[in-house]
Scaffold this motif. Structure first.
Motif, PDB file in Angstrom:
ATOM      1  N   TYR A   1       0.812  -1.145  -0.216  1.00  0.00           N
ATOM      2  CA  TYR A   1      -0.026  -0.060   0.060  1.00  0.00           C
ATOM      3  C   TYR A   1       0.843   1.216   0.031  1.00  0.00           C
ATOM      4  O   TYR A   1       0.615   2.377  -0.500  1.00  0.00           O
ATOM      5  N   ARG A   2       2.118   1.043   0.706  1.00  0.00           N
ATOM      6  CA  ARG A   2       3.064   2.178   0.365  1.00  0.00           C
ATOM      7  C   ARG A   2       3.302   2.763  -1.263  1.00  0.00           C
ATOM      8  O   ARG A   2       3.463   3.656  -1.427  1.00  0.00           O
ATOM      9  N   SER A   3       3.488   1.407  -1.713  1.00  0.00           N
ATOM     10  CA  SER A   3       3.609   1.626  -3.239  1.00  0.00           C
ATOM     11  C   SER A   3       2.404   2.366  -3.951  1.00  0.00           C
ATOM     12  O   SER A   3       2.814   3.349  -4.799  1.00  0.00           O
TER      13      SER A   3
ATOM     14  N   HIS B   1      -7.931   1.113  -3.195  1.00  0.00           N
ATOM     15  CA  HIS B   1      -7.187  -0.176  -2.948  1.00  0.00           C
ATOM     16  C   HIS B   1      -6.252  -0.133  -2.029  1.00  0.00           C
ATOM     17  O   HIS B   1      -6.091  -1.476  -1.352  1.00  0.00           O
ATOM     18  N   ARG B   2      -5.557   0.788  -1.793  1.00  0.00           N
ATOM     19  CA  ARG B   2      -4.615   0.962  -0.617  1.00  0.00           C
ATOM     20  C   ARG B   2      -5.280   0.788   0.608  1.00  0.00           C
ATOM     21  O   ARG B   2      -4.646   0.103   1.527  1.00  0.00           O
ATOM     22  N   ASP B   3      -6.378   1.288   0.929  1.00  0.00           N
ATOM     23  CA  ASP B   3      -7.191   1.125   2.137  1.00  0.00           C
ATOM     24  C   ASP B   3      -7.648  -0.165   2.386  1.00  0.00           C
ATOM     25  O   ASP B   3      -7.604  -0.717   3.407  1.00  0.00           O
TER      26      ASP B   3
ATOM     27  N   HIS C   1      -4.745  -5.888   6.449  1.00  0.00           N
ATOM     28  CA  HIS C   1      -3.395  -5.886   7.342  1.00  0.00           C
ATOM     29  C   HIS C   1      -3.718  -5.695   8.699  1.00  0.00           C
ATOM     30  O   HIS C   1      -3.503  -6.258   9.932  1.00  0.00           O
ATOM     31  N   ASP C   2      -4.093  -4.292   8.867  1.00  0.00           N
ATOM     32  CA  ASP C   2      -4.417  -3.586  10.448  1.00  0.00           C
ATOM     33  C   ASP C   2      -5.271  -4.473  11.131  1.00  0.00           C
ATOM     34  O   ASP C   2      -5.118  -4.771  12.415  1.00  0.00           O
TER      35      ASP C   2
ATOM     36  N   HIS D   1     -18.103   0.114   2.154  1.00  0.00           N
ATOM     37  CA  HIS D   1     -17.669   1.057   1.116  1.00  0.00           C
ATOM     38  C   HIS D   1     -16.563   0.707   0.052  1.00  0.00           C
ATOM     39  O   HIS D   1     -16.480   1.141  -1.056  1.00  0.00           O
ATOM     40  N   LEU D   2     -15.758  -0.295   0.649  1.00  0.00           N
ATOM     41  CA  LEU D   2     -14.777  -1.043  -0.007  1.00  0.00           C
ATOM     42  C   LEU D   2     -15.336  -2.193  -1.044  1.00  0.00           C
ATOM     43  O   LEU D   2     -15.087  -2.373  -1.762  1.00  0.00           O
ATOM     44  N   ARG D   3     -16.109  -3.012  -0.248  1.00  0.00           N
ATOM     45  CA  ARG D   3     -16.614  -4.062  -0.609  1.00  0.00           C
ATOM     46  C   ARG D   3     -17.266  -3.835  -1.996  1.00  0.00           C
ATOM     47  O   ARG D   3     -17.319  -4.743  -3.069  1.00  0.00           O
ATOM     48  N   ASP D   4     -18.099  -2.731  -2.096  1.00  0.00           N
ATOM     49  CA  ASP D   4     -18.860  -2.345  -3.180  1.00  0.00           C
ATOM     50  C   ASP D   4     -17.990  -1.649  -4.475  1.00  0.00           C
ATOM     51  O   ASP D   4     -18.547  -1.296  -5.380  1.00  0.00           O
ATOM     52  N   ASP D   5     -16.907  -1.443  -4.063  1.00  0.00           N
ATOM     53  CA  ASP D   5     -16.014  -0.551  -5.136  1.00  0.00           C
ATOM     54  C   ASP D   5     -15.988  -1.735  -6.387  1.00  0.00           C
ATOM     55  O   ASP D   5     -15.437  -3.185  -5.930  1.00  0.00           O
ATOM     56  N   PRO D   6     -16.322  -1.548  -7.650  1.00  0.00           N
ATOM     57  CA  PRO D   6     -16.048  -2.456  -8.679  1.00  0.00           C
ATOM     58  C   PRO D   6     -14.664  -3.059  -8.666  1.00  0.00           C
ATOM     59  O   PRO D   6     -14.656  -4.137  -9.332  1.00  0.00           O
TER      60      PRO D   6
END
Ligand SMILES: [Zn+2]
Length: 615
Positions: free
Chosen positions: A280-282, A315-317, A323-324, A349-354
């Motif tokens: 996610y840092r990348s 994506h990074r979230d 991880h967290d 909100h992330l699950r529903d991101d296509p």
């Protein structure tokens, strides 16, 4: 490039050319517009997977006036950037067959010469079609700029990012690969639908073009008038790079995002942990660019500043969330099974991101892997320090559960109640104790099929359905031309032959039959006339010490070629055959040398001999 690097590139090209011979029945470029994914709805396919297949129709997407991306011609995409007087191609798909199909489409848009190629990382689905776009000699002469990360070629030779030698586990990894990609399944409602990242791997010869400009951490370069700012973005692989084109406001991220899917933090075929924090840092590194267009190497492009920002941020979230939260629960004492039960979905909100459905990566698989990466296998209950062997435990469990017939009858009821996970689980001990109980096997196969049909994750679907086939007792036969090439004996010889002779010797050590050699202490030297390598193996009471130079006082010396040694390591020949055909000579006791080499297991002949569900 150094001379040695050039040599290794040449070897690689020769190796991949040999691989090509193994890929009979390639798809023709003319057939390109057909969707390589299976895109018809069926009660045996999760509708989300069908929808993904429909999105994989071969199509060249116009991202901007200067940028086009070909999606659906192979497993991976290829992107064309139109410069002032030439083209830049980012990733080239997996084979010459898919590469040529893309090149023909790109040529309808621009006739400018290709001046640059960029490989985003070393996986073959990004490199294999390069020679469809440029000739290898134009890269060798520097006429075309071919860019990769500095480690890409090295990683390509060993095909994974593992620090341990991945060729040690080539047999089992290839078998796992077959289950994961559905190599034993037909395409269609009862089998493979798509790969999660792309429609399917397209078989065909591989046409690699060696890089001639290497990126360590960052590189600024202008090709065909287009300014490129290339940054290293490790995540899926250590050698991943992303390309920022400030004048075009265009960002290409390779597999930093693995397509319209949650990423494979863990892959079922097996790999070392892919570090989520690094990953996610990348993504954060490229979020800093004010991109208006985002092209990925799998899946469709994202257009518009807000859309690009939300795809990258989500994506990074998602990666950080997994991880967290896994670490948080580990700190409360959760083990891998508990983690998988507690964290199997992203927040809504992330699950529903296509771009984040679990088509390829899986959240529950990822948290298990995270546990292993932090702690290894031990969960803290010392019972597991010295468990009874699996078969013994299964026997005792089965007796406690009331015996085979009773468990099968209960499984029948549970199947009728659609309690599929429980059916599969309770029958494991029955099948372990009595693998020929076909009632139990067929019931478990039915349960696994139902689990597979419901799956949104393409890898898990393929694994469930392959295991069902295994349980039903049908022979596992390769149905997939691409895998047939990968699994061919020629591919193994070519892969080994691409290694330095000293490295080939190293492959023998973990094949030593220790039980036969506990009283053996002998040394065999190899002299390789073509490569000039000298190396050797000392068998010392159950271990094989490898020498990457001439070993001291050998009992036998075998003079041969590196090519012959590669065939020997690949199980394509024996020392006796090499001697008889004058491809090797022995100094010392010939019979003794042959016995020495017989102490090493040959590699697996047939992948379908390796089963995972009926052990
Ligand atoms: Zn890829």
């Amino acid at each position: 490039m150094t001379f040695r690097a050039k040599q290794s590139v040449r070897r690689f090209i020769l190796g991949t050319a040999a691989l090509a011979c193994a890929c009979a029945g390639t798809l023709s470029a003319a057939a390109a517009p057909a969707n390589l994914a299976y895109d018809k709805p069926a009660p045996t396919i999760n509708p989300k997977l069908t929808a993904l297949s429909k999105a994989m129709q071969p199509k060249v997407y116009k991202v901007s006036n200067r940028v086009y991306v070909a999606v659906g011609y192979g497993d991976a995409n290829s992107t064309m950037v139109i410069g002032d007087d030439g083209l830049i191609i980012i990733d080239t798909t997996e084979s010459l067959t898919s590469g040529r199909a893309v090149e023909a489409e790109f040529r309808k848009i621009s006739k400018l010469p290709v001046k640059g190629i960029i490989y985003t990382h070393h996986h073959m689905d990004h490199l294999g079609g390069a020679a469809a776009f440029v000739q290898p000699q134009d890269a060798m002469s520097g006429k075309v700029t071919v860019i990769s990360q500095a480690d890409t070629m090295k990683l390509l030779a060993s095909s994974e990012t593992a620090k341990a030698n991945p060729l040690f586990t080539r047999d089992i990894m290839t078998a796992r690969f077959a289950y994961m990609f559905g190599a034993y399944l037909p395409k269609g409602p009862e089998g493979v639908v798509n790969n999660g990242t792309g429609p399917a791997m397209v078989a065909g010869p591989v046409g690699l073009v060696p890089p001639n400009k290497l990126v360590d951490d960052t590189l600024d370069v202008t090709i065909a008038g287009v300014r490129l700012h290339i940054v290293r973005t490790p995540g899926e692989t250590d050698d991943a790079i992303s390309v920022w084109m400030p004048d075009l406001k265009m960002l290409a991220t390779g597999d930093l995002l693995m397509g319209e899917t949650f990423p494979n933090l863990y892959t079922l075929r097996g790999a070392e942990i892919r570090n989520p924090i690094t990953w996610y840092r990348s993504i954060d590194r490229v979020r800093a660019f004010p991109a208006e267009y985002l092209v990925l190497s799998h899946g469709r492009p994202a257009l518009g500043r807000d859309k690009v920002a939300s795809v990258l941020t989500n994506h990074r979230d998602a990666i950080q969330y997994v991880h967290d939260q896994a670490v948080r629960l580990m700190n409360k004492g959760y083990g891998p099974d508990e983690l998988a039960a507690a964290i199997s979905q992203l927040p809504p909100h992330l699950r529903d991101d296509p771009y984040l459905a679990q088509f390829y990566g899986s959240v529950s698989s990822s948290v298990r892997q995270l546990y292993a990466s932090y702690f290894g296998w031990f969960e803290g209950d010392p019972t597991t320090l010295n468990l009874l062997p699996p078969k013994d435990r299964a026997q005792r469990n089965l007796a406690l559960m009331g015996g085979e017939a009773h468990v099968v009858a209960e499984a029948q009821k549970a199947l009728a109640a659609r309690d599929y996970r429980w059916v599969a689980d309770m029958l494991t001990d029955v099948i372990r104790v009595n693998p020929s109980n076909m009632n139990a096997r067929k019931l478990k196969a039915q349960a696994l099929r139902q689990l597979g049909y419901a799956e949104v994750n393409a890898n898990a679907r393929n694994w469930y359905l392959t295991s069902a086939q295994e349980l039903e007792g049908a022979p596992l036969q390769i149905q997939n031309d691409w895998f047939r090439g990968v699994a061919s004996p020629q591919a193994r010889v070519a892969q080994f032959n691409a290694m330095p002779g000293r490295a080939i010797i190293g492959l023998f050590a973990p094949r030593l039959q220790a039980e036969r050699t506990l009283d053996v202490h002998k040394t065999l030297a190899f002299v390789l006339s073509d490569s000039g390598d000298q190396a050797g193996i000392e068998i010392r009471r159950g271990i094989a010490e490898v020498y990457t130079q001439a070993p001291p006082s050998p009992d036998f010396t075998v003079s041969t070629t590196k090519a012959a040694l590669a065939r020997l390591a690949a199980g394509d020949t024996t020392l006796a055959h090499l001697i008889e055909s004058n491809a090797a000579t022995v100094q010392g006791d010939r019979q003794g040398a042959e016995t020495f080499m017989s102490y090493f297991d040959p590699p697996l002949k047939d992948w379908s001999d390796l089963h995972f569900t009926t052990r």
